[in-house]
Motif scaffolding. Structure first.
Motif, PDB file in Angstrom:
ATOM      1  N   GLN A   1       0.836  -1.207   0.000  1.00 49.50           N
ATOM      2  CA  GLN A   1       0.000   0.000   0.000  1.00 49.50           C
ATOM      3  C   GLN A   1       0.868   1.252   0.000  1.00 49.50           C
ATOM      4  O   GLN A   1       1.985   1.264   0.532  1.00 49.50           O
ATOM      5  CB  GLN A   1      -0.911   0.010   1.223  1.00 49.50           C
ATOM      6  CG  GLN A   1      -1.977   1.107   1.192  1.00 49.50           C
ATOM      7  CD  GLN A   1      -2.935   1.003   2.370  1.00 49.50           C
ATOM      8  OE1 GLN A   1      -2.549   1.144   3.518  1.00 49.50           O
ATOM      9  NE2 GLN A   1      -4.204   0.736   2.060  1.00 49.50           N
TER      10      GLN A   1
ATOM     11  N   VAL B   1       0.905   5.087   1.413  1.00 50.05           N
ATOM     12  CA  VAL B   1       0.264   5.849   2.487  1.00 50.05           C
ATOM     13  C   VAL B   1       0.914   7.224   2.592  1.00 50.05           C
ATOM     14  O   VAL B   1       2.144   7.341   2.654  1.00 50.05           O
ATOM     15  CB  VAL B   1       0.400   5.115   3.839  1.00 50.05           C
ATOM     16  CG1 VAL B   1      -0.241   5.941   4.952  1.00 50.05           C
ATOM     17  CG2 VAL B   1      -0.228   3.733   3.765  1.00 50.05           C
TER      18      VAL B   1
ATOM     19  N   GLN C   1      -2.628   5.890  -2.028  1.00 51.22           N
ATOM     20  CA  GLN C   1      -3.893   5.170  -1.907  1.00 51.22           C
ATOM     21  C   GLN C   1      -4.606   5.470  -0.584  1.00 51.22           C
ATOM     22  O   GLN C   1      -5.807   5.228  -0.467  1.00 51.22           O
ATOM     23  CB  GLN C   1      -3.631   3.667  -2.018  1.00 51.22           C
ATOM     24  CG  GLN C   1      -3.050   3.258  -3.368  1.00 51.22           C
ATOM     25  CD  GLN C   1      -2.357   1.915  -3.314  1.00 51.22           C
ATOM     26  OE1 GLN C   1      -1.787   1.538  -2.295  1.00 51.22           O
ATOM     27  NE2 GLN C   1      -2.409   1.173  -4.409  1.00 51.22           N
ATOM     28  N   ARG C   2      -3.869   6.008   0.367  1.00 50.07           N
ATOM     29  CA  ARG C   2      -4.421   6.217   1.705  1.00 50.07           C
ATOM     30  C   ARG C   2      -3.801   7.464   2.309  1.00 50.07           C
ATOM     31  O   ARG C   2      -2.618   7.735   2.114  1.00 50.07           O
ATOM     32  CB  ARG C   2      -4.103   4.984   2.562  1.00 50.07           C
ATOM     33  CG  ARG C   2      -4.626   4.988   3.983  1.00 50.07           C
ATOM     34  CD  ARG C   2      -4.233   3.660   4.604  1.00 50.07           C
ATOM     35  NE  ARG C   2      -4.524   3.554   6.020  1.00 50.07           N
ATOM     36  CZ  ARG C   2      -4.076   2.551   6.798  1.00 50.07           C
ATOM     37  NH1 ARG C   2      -3.355   1.580   6.266  1.00 50.07           N
ATOM     38  NH2 ARG C   2      -4.373   2.520   8.086  1.00 50.07           N
TER      39      ARG C   2
ATOM     40  N   GLU D   1      -8.154   7.703   5.784  1.00 47.45           N
ATOM     41  CA  GLU D   1      -9.095   7.497   4.690  1.00 47.45           C
ATOM     42  C   GLU D   1      -8.400   6.998   3.436  1.00 47.45           C
ATOM     43  O   GLU D   1      -7.217   7.291   3.211  1.00 47.45           O
ATOM     44  CB  GLU D   1      -9.838   8.799   4.364  1.00 47.45           C
ATOM     45  CG  GLU D   1      -8.921   9.917   3.864  1.00 47.45           C
ATOM     46  CD  GLU D   1      -9.675  11.175   3.483  1.00 47.45           C
ATOM     47  OE1 GLU D   1     -10.906  11.180   3.614  1.00 47.45           O
ATOM     48  OE2 GLU D   1      -9.020  12.145   3.047  1.00 47.45           O
ATOM     49  N   LEU D   2      -9.128   6.229   2.635  1.00 49.11           N
ATOM     50  CA  LEU D   2      -8.651   5.825   1.326  1.00 49.11           C
ATOM     51  C   LEU D   2      -8.908   6.962   0.349  1.00 49.11           C
ATOM     52  O   LEU D   2      -9.959   7.610   0.400  1.00 49.11           O
ATOM     53  CB  LEU D   2      -9.365   4.559   0.864  1.00 49.11           C
ATOM     54  CG  LEU D   2      -9.123   3.301   1.713  1.00 49.11           C
ATOM     55  CD1 LEU D   2      -9.942   2.137   1.171  1.00 49.11           C
ATOM     56  CD2 LEU D   2      -7.643   2.938   1.749  1.00 49.11           C
ATOM     57  N   THR D   3      -7.961   7.207  -0.536  1.00 53.04           N
ATOM     58  CA  THR D   3      -8.071   8.334  -1.463  1.00 53.04           C
ATOM     59  C   THR D   3      -8.482   7.915  -2.856  1.00 53.04           C
ATOM     60  O   THR D   3      -8.846   8.754  -3.668  1.00 53.04           O
ATOM     61  CB  THR D   3      -6.726   9.065  -1.575  1.00 53.04           C
ATOM     62  OG1 THR D   3      -5.777   8.199  -2.203  1.00 53.04           O
ATOM     63  CG2 THR D   3      -6.224   9.493  -0.200  1.00 53.04           C
TER      64      THR D   3
ATOM     65  N   GLY E   1      -6.231   6.394  -4.733  1.00 54.40           N
ATOM     66  CA  GLY E   1      -4.952   6.125  -5.375  1.00 54.40           C
ATOM     67  C   GLY E   1      -4.706   7.032  -6.563  1.00 54.40           C
ATOM     68  O   GLY E   1      -5.414   7.995  -6.817  1.00 54.40           O
TER      69      GLY E   1
END
Length: 268
Positions: free
Chosen positions: A64, A66, A237-238, A251-253, A255
């Motif tokens: 991931q 971040v 992504q986050r 929060e998830l964006t 990506g």
């Protein structure tokens, strides 16, 4: 397939980040799992001088990307230093692939540092060395692959293959390209980067982030970015917001997809 655009940013057309990642050579790799439990950096910026701060608890799955956003920014930088092994936490635990990094010292800590990638203006290129020699001056790659061949491939991926001469003659943007290549020499499963925006104009910073998110998608390492502006944070992504010694938003964006790139253009 992966190719280099004429503007030297890497373009990828393949699996998204975290899905069937590959290396710039043979074989497959997977990002590192990162776990923080009640981590409080030693500097006062994170804790704000308050007693009983909860510390940062965070789980980052393998592969991931971040973005750490600190209020103030030093809060994210302090946590960055802990994860990278540059500083010990005042409290809490840090596990990277199950390894208790907060307990490491001596040769064990040096091994950990040698196998993670670090991209930061605090650790610039060696000004008198050539582009290739700066990349080769980083931690060695995996055994069995000639270092010069790997360095050449990484410079190609970062759009720096045609650069020559000593590093002090390079533009700030090109120095960032070489720093990314240097950080990827040990085929790291964890890469930590600071936002290029403070030292570059907005367009140059965006081009460097293009390179970073594209090699992340290609190679599959876990990426932790200290983001100093919204336009940088949404490339990951986050997004994790740090304030008062703890995580206040997570929060998830979405990506780095076409919608995100258009959102970056709107944010500026």
């Amino acid at each position: 397939m992966y190719k280099i655009r004429h503007d030297r940013a890497v373009v990828h057309s393949g699996p998204p980040a975290g899905t069937q990642p590959s290396e710039p050579g043979d074989g497959r790799s997977q990002g590192a799992a990162v776990e923080l439990d009640g981590v409080v950096p030693r500097v006062d910026a994170m804790a704000g001088g308050e007693a009983g701060v909860p510390g940062v608890s965070l789980r980052i799955p393998p592969g991931q990307s971040v973005a750490l956003v600190g209020q103030p920014r030093d809060a994210a930088t302090a946590l960055f230093d802990v994860i990278s092994g540059l500083a010990r936490p005042r409290a809490g635990q840090l596990l990277v692939d199950g390894l208790a990094v907060h307990k490491l010292g001596g040769a064990e800590l040096n091994r950990y540092r040698a196998h993670r990638g670090l991209i930061s203006p605090r650790f610039p290129l060696l000004p008198s060395l050539s582009v290739a020699d700066n990349v080769l001056a980083g931690p060695p790659g995996r055994p069995g692959r000639p270092a010069a061949q790997l360095a050449s491939r990484l410079l190609e991926l970062t759009g720096a293959a045609t650069l020559a001469g000593p590093a002090h003659r390079l533009s700030p943007e090109d120095q960032w390209r070489v720093m990314i290549a240097r950080a990827l020499m040990p085929s790291p499963r964890l890469v930590l980067a600071e936002d290029p925006a403070p030292g570059l104009d907005a367009q140059a910073a965006d081009r460097i982030l293009d390179v970073l998110v594209d090699v992340h998608a290609m190679l599959g390492f876990t990426l932790v970015l200290v983001a100093g502006r919204p336009a940088s944070a949404v490339r990951c992504q986050r997004r994790v917001l740090l304030a008062h010694g703890a995580v206040t938003e997570d929060e998830l964006t979405g990506g780095d997809d076409p919608w995100t790139r258009s959102r970056v253009d709107r944010i500026g």
